[in-house]
Design a protein around this motif. Structure first.
Motif, mmCIF file in Angstrom:
data_model
loop_
_atom_site.group_PDB
_atom_site.id
_atom_site.type_symbol
_atom_site.label_atom_id
_atom_site.label_comp_id
_atom_site.label_asym_id
_atom_site.label_seq_id
_atom_site.Cartn_x
_atom_site.Cartn_y
_atom_site.Cartn_z
ATOM 1 N N HIS A 17 0.825 -1.206 0.000
ATOM 2 C CA HIS A 17 0.000 0.000 0.000
ATOM 3 C C HIS A 17 0.861 1.258 0.000
ATOM 4 C CE1 HIS A 17 -3.701 -2.215 0.386
ATOM 5 N NE2 HIS A 17 -3.263 -2.845 1.470
ATOM 6 N N GLU A 18 1.947 1.216 0.755
ATOM 7 C CA GLU A 18 2.874 2.354 0.787
ATOM 8 C C GLU A 18 3.517 2.552 -0.579
ATOM 9 O OE1 GLU A 18 2.211 0.888 4.871
ATOM 10 O OE2 GLU A 18 2.690 -0.074 2.954
ATOM 11 N N ALA A 19 3.893 1.440 -1.231
ATOM 12 C CA ALA A 19 4.519 1.526 -2.557
ATOM 13 C C ALA A 19 3.552 2.109 -3.579
ATOM 14 C CB ALA A 19 4.991 0.142 -3.003
ATOM 15 N N ILE A 20 2.298 1.659 -3.531
ATOM 16 C CA ILE A 20 1.299 2.177 -4.474
ATOM 17 C C ILE A 20 1.111 3.676 -4.285
ATOM 18 C CG2 ILE A 20 -1.159 2.150 -5.038
ATOM 19 C CD1 ILE A 20 -1.118 -0.876 -4.520
ATOM 20 N N ALA A 21 1.025 4.123 -3.047
ATOM 21 C CA ALA A 21 0.838 5.553 -2.784
ATOM 22 C C ALA A 21 2.006 6.369 -3.324
ATOM 23 C CB ALA A 21 0.683 5.781 -1.280
ATOM 24 N N LEU A 22 3.222 5.866 -3.142
ATOM 25 C CA LEU A 22 4.399 6.588 -3.635
ATOM 26 C C LEU A 22 4.422 6.623 -5.162
ATOM 27 C CD1 LEU A 22 7.055 5.166 -1.152
ATOM 28 C CD2 LEU A 22 6.351 7.568 -1.326
ATOM 29 N N ILE B 209 4.275 -8.359 -15.880
ATOM 30 C CA ILE B 209 3.496 -8.375 -14.639
ATOM 31 C C ILE B 209 3.480 -7.000 -13.975
ATOM 32 C CG2 ILE B 209 3.459 -9.277 -12.279
ATOM 33 C CD1 ILE B 209 4.262 -11.972 -13.381
ATOM 34 N N ILE B 210 4.651 -6.420 -13.762
ATOM 35 C CA ILE B 210 4.697 -5.100 -13.122
ATOM 36 C C ILE B 210 4.129 -4.043 -14.058
ATOM 37 C CG2 ILE B 210 7.031 -4.467 -13.881
ATOM 38 C CD1 ILE B 210 5.605 -3.854 -10.360
ATOM 39 N N GLN B 211 4.302 -4.234 -15.363
ATOM 40 C CA GLN B 211 3.775 -3.266 -16.332
ATOM 41 C C GLN B 211 2.245 -3.228 -16.288
ATOM 42 O OE1 GLN B 211 6.203 -5.501 -16.955
ATOM 43 N NE2 GLN B 211 7.959 -4.150 -17.343
ATOM 44 N N GLY B 212 1.627 -4.415 -16.205
ATOM 45 C CA GLY B 212 0.171 -4.459 -16.097
ATOM 46 C C GLY B 212 -0.315 -3.843 -14.801
ATOM 47 N N PHE B 213 0.418 -4.071 -13.723
ATOM 48 C CA PHE B 213 0.089 -3.497 -12.425
ATOM 49 C C PHE B 213 0.118 -1.971 -12.490
ATOM 50 C CE2 PHE B 213 1.708 -2.392 -8.027
ATOM 51 C CZ PHE B 213 0.544 -2.679 -7.348
ATOM 52 N N LEU B 214 1.158 -1.431 -13.118
ATOM 53 C CA LEU B 214 1.286 0.021 -13.239
ATOM 54 C C LEU B 214 0.201 0.594 -14.148
ATOM 55 C CD1 LEU B 214 5.180 0.250 -13.547
ATOM 56 C CD2 LEU B 214 3.797 0.941 -11.584
ATOM 57 N N GLN B 215 -0.100 -0.106 -15.232
ATOM 58 C CA GLN B 215 -1.147 0.377 -16.127
ATOM 59 C C GLN B 215 -2.511 0.383 -15.443
ATOM 60 O OE1 GLN B 215 0.907 -1.178 -20.253
ATOM 61 N NE2 GLN B 215 -1.292 -1.360 -20.063
ATOM 62 N N GLN B 216 -2.771 -0.639 -14.648
ATOM 63 C CA GLN B 216 -4.047 -0.702 -13.929
ATOM 64 C C GLN B 216 -4.192 0.477 -12.973
ATOM 65 O OE1 GLN B 216 -4.636 -4.065 -11.266
ATOM 66 N NE2 GLN B 216 -6.738 -4.284 -12.000
ATOM 67 N N TYR C 26 5.257 4.844 -16.943
ATOM 68 C CA TYR C 26 6.484 4.125 -16.610
ATOM 69 C C TYR C 26 7.387 4.028 -17.829
ATOM 70 C CZ TYR C 26 3.947 0.160 -18.706
ATOM 71 O OH TYR C 26 3.243 -0.649 -19.547
ATOM 72 N N VAL C 27 8.656 3.799 -17.567
ATOM 73 C CA VAL C 27 9.668 3.652 -18.610
ATOM 74 C C VAL C 27 9.625 2.231 -19.172
ATOM 75 C CG1 VAL C 27 12.172 3.521 -19.019
ATOM 76 C CG2 VAL C 27 11.207 5.423 -17.691
ATOM 77 N N GLY C 28 9.727 2.136 -20.494
ATOM 78 C CA GLY C 28 9.884 0.824 -21.114
ATOM 79 C C GLY C 28 8.632 0.294 -21.782
#
Length: 321
Positions: free
Chosen positions: A51-56, A76-83, A88-90
């Motif tokens: 939760h702390e990571a998402i907020a940052l 996996i992380i790319q989909g998480f960030l897009q959601q 993000y870079v890349g």
């Protein structure tokens, strides 16, 4: 800009990722950005809490997923960030997923007429039945020596050169311990040439001068030891290439980047046979990114410093709608 740099992760490439993340964070700080490092631990958990990571990350202008291998470079992380609606870079989900899977990469490139190193993928019982594996190699006209690799991953972890049936059995077991899909490729004698592809904020895609790898001759091939723990390995950039070959490699690197739908950056690795015919060996959608890694070395030969490259990647990601 407020920049979050993610590194670490649960893949075998964790230490490489931590080094890449530190290099990027240091460069972004030097550029005057407000940098927040986030680390994923060896079990795949956010070190400071999810939760702390998402907020940052939601408070940042851009996130740099400086992650290598599964769980970070595979979509996996790319989909998480897009959601979460975070820039993000890349590359995105599809290009990242296909790019990390060596079998899928080659299948897509072959379907588009791009020459790749010959090989087959083994799975399940085929990995334990060496005789069956040998029959498949013969059917595909592959002969020793061959390289045996985990289907996903990088940094040459789990990669072995097999020269006979016993070494093939050992190699299959070692690769299968890291991935249930194992790629067996024909050894190609020739030159190892890497190209760095990068996108710019205006959408232009360019390629830096090529780099040639001269592995430590005391190592069986360009393995993890030769990559990271051996001063005898040499990287020559610009690689001494005949003009026609250099242009062909350049065009093919861009074609690979665009065919797979990549964004931001990628390193395309080629093998060039003795007759001058290049074949794509693999792509890295987030290649090693320490100041001494191949990708920034190639761009340094083009006149862009490490910080220049980091700044361009940040600006390109922010400019993307």
């Amino acid at each position: 800009m407020k920049v979050v740099v993610i590194s670490g992760g649960a893949s075998p490439e964790r230490e490489v990722s931590l080094a890449s993340g530190q290099g990027i964070a240091d460069a972004a700080t030097t550029l005057g950005h407000n940098v927040v490092p986030l680390v994923i631990d060896a079990e795949g958990n956010w070190q400071d809490g999810q939760h702390e990571a998402i907020a940052l990350m939601q408070d940042a202008d851009v996130v740099v997923p400086a992650l290598h291998g599964e769980g970070g470079e595979d979509g996996i992380i790319q989909g998480f960030l897009q959601q979460l609606g975070i820039r993000y870079v890349g590359s995105g989900v599809a290009a990242s997923a296909v790019g990390l899977d060596k079998h899928l990469t080659k299948a897509v490139l072959k379907a588009h007429g791009i020459r790749v190193t010959p090989g087959i993928t083994l799975r399940g019982e085929e990995l334990r039945d060496t005789e069956s594996a040998m029959q498949q190699l013969k059917a595909a006209r592959l002969d020793f020596p061959v390289f045996v690799k985990p289907g996903s991953g990088g940094s040459s972890f789990g990669v072995t050169r097999a020269t006979d049936l016993p070494s093939l059995a050992t190699a299959l077991a070692e690769a299968a311990a890291l991935d249930p899909h194992v790629l067996v490729e024909q050894e190609m004698r020739g030159r190892e040439i890497d190209l760095a592809v990068m996108e710019f904020p205006n959408g232009r895609v360019d390629v830096a001068p090529a780099l040639e790898i001269h592995p430590d001759p005391d190592q069986p091939f360009f393995n993890a030891t030769a990559k990271y723990d051996n001063a005898a390995t040499r990287f020559v950039v610009p690689a001494p290439l005949e003009r026609t070959l250099a242009e062909r490699l350049r065009r093919t690197a861009v074609e690979v980047f665009e065919t797979l739908g990549c964004s931001g950056l990628a390193r395309v690795d080629f093998l060039v046979s003795a007759d001058g015919e290049p074949a794509v060996n693999e792509i890295n959608t987030f290649p090693g990114f320490t100041p001494t890694s191949q990708f920034p070395r190639m761009w340094a030969a083009a006149g862009l410093s490490y910080t220049d490259v980091v700044q361009n990647l940040l600006e390109t990601a922010v400019s993307r709608r």
